[in-house]
Design a protein around this motif. Sequence first.
Motif, PDB file in Angstrom:
ATOM      1  N   ALA A  32       8.449  -5.945   6.128  1.00 50.67           N
ATOM      2  CA  ALA A  32       7.817  -5.081   7.122  1.00 50.67           C
ATOM      3  C   ALA A  32       6.306  -4.988   6.918  1.00 50.67           C
ATOM      4  O   ALA A  32       5.572  -4.729   7.870  1.00 50.67           O
ATOM      5  CB  ALA A  32       8.433  -3.687   7.067  1.00 50.67           C
ATOM      6  N   THR A  33       5.843  -5.192   5.692  1.00 57.29           N
ATOM      7  CA  THR A  33       4.407  -5.100   5.406  1.00 57.29           C
ATOM      8  C   THR A  33       3.755  -6.475   5.281  1.00 57.29           C
ATOM      9  O   THR A  33       2.618  -6.578   4.809  1.00 57.29           O
ATOM     10  CB  THR A  33       4.165  -4.300   4.105  1.00 57.29           C
ATOM     11  OG1 THR A  33       4.813  -4.972   3.021  1.00 57.29           O
ATOM     12  CG2 THR A  33       4.678  -2.882   4.226  1.00 57.29           C
ATOM     13  N   ALA A  34       4.451  -7.506   5.728  1.00 60.39           N
ATOM     14  CA  ALA A  34       3.940  -8.875   5.577  1.00 60.39           C
ATOM     15  C   ALA A  34       2.614  -9.077   6.305  1.00 60.39           C
ATOM     16  O   ALA A  34       1.787  -9.887   5.881  1.00 60.39           O
ATOM     17  CB  ALA A  34       4.974  -9.879   6.073  1.00 60.39           C
ATOM     18  N   ASP A  35       2.379  -8.336   7.390  1.00 50.29           N
ATOM     19  CA  ASP A  35       1.145  -8.528   8.151  1.00 50.29           C
ATOM     20  C   ASP A  35      -0.020  -7.692   7.626  1.00 50.29           C
ATOM     21  O   ASP A  35      -1.127  -7.781   8.126  1.00 50.29           O
ATOM     22  CB  ASP A  35       1.384  -8.217   9.627  1.00 50.29           C
ATOM     23  CG  ASP A  35       1.831  -6.781   9.850  1.00 50.29           C
ATOM     24  OD1 ASP A  35       2.248  -6.125   8.886  1.00 50.29           O
ATOM     25  OD2 ASP A  35       1.757  -6.321  11.014  1.00 50.29           O
ATOM     26  N   GLN A  36       0.215  -6.898   6.594  1.00 51.80           N
ATOM     27  CA  GLN A  36      -0.847  -6.085   6.000  1.00 51.80           C
ATOM     28  C   GLN A  36      -1.770  -7.003   5.195  1.00 51.80           C
ATOM     29  O   GLN A  36      -1.315  -7.901   4.506  1.00 51.80           O
ATOM     30  CB  GLN A  36      -0.255  -5.015   5.079  1.00 51.80           C
ATOM     31  CG  GLN A  36       0.672  -4.054   5.768  1.00 51.80           C
ATOM     32  CD  GLN A  36      -0.052  -3.179   6.776  1.00 51.80           C
ATOM     33  OE1 GLN A  36      -1.130  -2.687   6.510  1.00 51.80           O
ATOM     34  NE2 GLN A  36       0.545  -3.014   7.945  1.00 51.80           N
ATOM     35  N   THR A  37      -3.042  -6.753   5.274  1.00 52.57           N
ATOM     36  CA  THR A  37      -4.000  -7.600   4.577  1.00 52.57           C
ATOM     37  C   THR A  37      -4.765  -6.782   3.540  1.00 52.57           C
ATOM     38  O   THR A  37      -4.694  -5.568   3.517  1.00 52.57           O
ATOM     39  CB  THR A  37      -5.009  -8.222   5.569  1.00 52.57           C
ATOM     40  OG1 THR A  37      -5.681  -7.177   6.254  1.00 52.57           O
ATOM     41  CG2 THR A  37      -4.301  -9.140   6.548  1.00 52.57           C
ATOM     42  N   GLY A  38      -5.452  -7.477   2.716  1.00 53.56           N
ATOM     43  CA  GLY A  38      -6.262  -6.840   1.690  1.00 53.56           C
ATOM     44  C   GLY A  38      -5.804  -7.274   0.320  1.00 53.56           C
ATOM     45  O   GLY A  38      -4.643  -7.611   0.099  1.00 53.56           O
ATOM     46  N   GLU A  39      -6.755  -7.300  -0.601  1.00 56.09           N
ATOM     47  CA  GLU A  39      -6.470  -7.785  -1.948  1.00 56.09           C
ATOM     48  C   GLU A  39      -5.480  -6.878  -2.677  1.00 56.09           C
ATOM     49  O   GLU A  39      -4.573  -7.360  -3.349  1.00 56.09           O
ATOM     50  CB  GLU A  39      -7.772  -7.880  -2.746  1.00 56.09           C
ATOM     51  CG  GLU A  39      -7.583  -8.528  -4.104  1.00 56.09           C
ATOM     52  CD  GLU A  39      -8.902  -8.681  -4.846  1.00 56.09           C
ATOM     53  OE1 GLU A  39      -8.844  -8.733  -6.086  1.00 56.09           O
ATOM     54  OE2 GLU A  39      -9.963  -8.756  -4.203  1.00 56.09           O
ATOM     55  N   LYS A  40      -5.624  -5.562  -2.532  1.00 57.02           N
ATOM     56  CA  LYS A  40      -4.716  -4.638  -3.213  1.00 57.02           C
ATOM     57  C   LYS A  40      -3.289  -4.811  -2.708  1.00 57.02           C
ATOM     58  O   LYS A  40      -2.341  -4.828  -3.495  1.00 57.02           O
ATOM     59  CB  LYS A  40      -5.166  -3.190  -3.017  1.00 57.02           C
ATOM     60  CG  LYS A  40      -6.373  -2.818  -3.830  1.00 57.02           C
ATOM     61  CD  LYS A  40      -6.706  -1.351  -3.667  1.00 57.02           C
ATOM     62  CE  LYS A  40      -7.903  -0.989  -4.514  1.00 57.02           C
ATOM     63  NZ  LYS A  40      -8.232   0.434  -4.422  1.00 57.02           N
ATOM     64  N   ILE A  41      -3.127  -4.936  -1.412  1.00 57.42           N
ATOM     65  CA  ILE A  41      -1.790  -5.136  -0.828  1.00 57.42           C
ATOM     66  C   ILE A  41      -1.212  -6.466  -1.294  1.00 57.42           C
ATOM     67  O   ILE A  41      -0.036  -6.547  -1.659  1.00 57.42           O
ATOM     68  CB  ILE A  41      -1.845  -5.092   0.724  1.00 57.42           C
ATOM     69  CG1 ILE A  41      -2.180  -3.695   1.211  1.00 57.42           C
ATOM     70  CG2 ILE A  41      -0.557  -5.587   1.340  1.00 57.42           C
ATOM     71  CD1 ILE A  41      -1.055  -2.697   1.064  1.00 57.42           C
ATOM     72  N   ALA A  42      -2.018  -7.510  -1.299  1.00 62.19           N
ATOM     73  CA  ALA A  42      -1.550  -8.832  -1.728  1.00 62.19           C
ATOM     74  C   ALA A  42      -1.101  -8.793  -3.185  1.00 62.19           C
ATOM     75  O   ALA A  42      -0.049  -9.352  -3.537  1.00 62.19           O
ATOM     76  CB  ALA A  42      -2.640  -9.876  -1.523  1.00 62.19           C
ATOM     77  N   ASN A  43      -1.878  -8.129  -4.037  1.00 64.48           N
ATOM     78  CA  ASN A  43      -1.508  -8.022  -5.447  1.00 64.48           C
ATOM     79  C   ASN A  43      -0.225  -7.214  -5.619  1.00 64.48           C
ATOM     80  O   ASN A  43       0.642  -7.577  -6.414  1.00 64.48           O
ATOM     81  CB  ASN A  43      -2.639  -7.381  -6.260  1.00 64.48           C
ATOM     82  CG  ASN A  43      -3.834  -8.302  -6.419  1.00 64.48           C
ATOM     83  OD1 ASN A  43      -3.714  -9.511  -6.285  1.00 64.48           O
ATOM     84  ND2 ASN A  43      -4.996  -7.730  -6.689  1.00 64.48           N
ATOM     85  N   LEU A  44      -0.129  -6.115  -4.884  1.00 67.41           N
ATOM     86  CA  LEU A  44       1.066  -5.286  -4.955  1.00 67.41           C
ATOM     87  C   LEU A  44       2.294  -6.060  -4.489  1.00 67.41           C
ATOM     88  O   LEU A  44       3.347  -6.019  -5.126  1.00 67.41           O
ATOM     89  CB  LEU A  44       0.885  -4.018  -4.115  1.00 67.41           C
ATOM     90  CG  LEU A  44       2.070  -3.072  -4.064  1.00 67.41           C
ATOM     91  CD1 LEU A  44       2.413  -2.558  -5.454  1.00 67.41           C
ATOM     92  CD2 LEU A  44       1.778  -1.921  -3.115  1.00 67.41           C
TER      93      LEU A  44
END
Length: 106
Positions: A32-44
Amino acid sequence: MSDSHNSPLTSQEKLVMDIRAVIADAEDILKATADQTGEKIANLRTRVQDRLLGARIRLDAAEAAIVDKTKAAARAADDYVHDSPWQAVGIGVGVGFLLGLLLGRR
């Protein structure tokens, strides 16, 4: 999972089912959060995916151990009955008698 033949779930089997549900929910959140961007989100997302993979591996191993223990217990009971059939019959009669007494008092 196992050949339980409608027997109630053990606490270990229930735990495995609960953990599988949590893993499935976490995977749904990741999708569900696959379209969220950003380094923190990617790391999480990467950390969560790694932990989910590790949890799945450990869960599969735990489930296999439960199945192995169940099969070993069934084999031991089968061996005992084959090795000592009259004792097994006596135990069965005794347990049946006790259950009859207990249920008869209700």
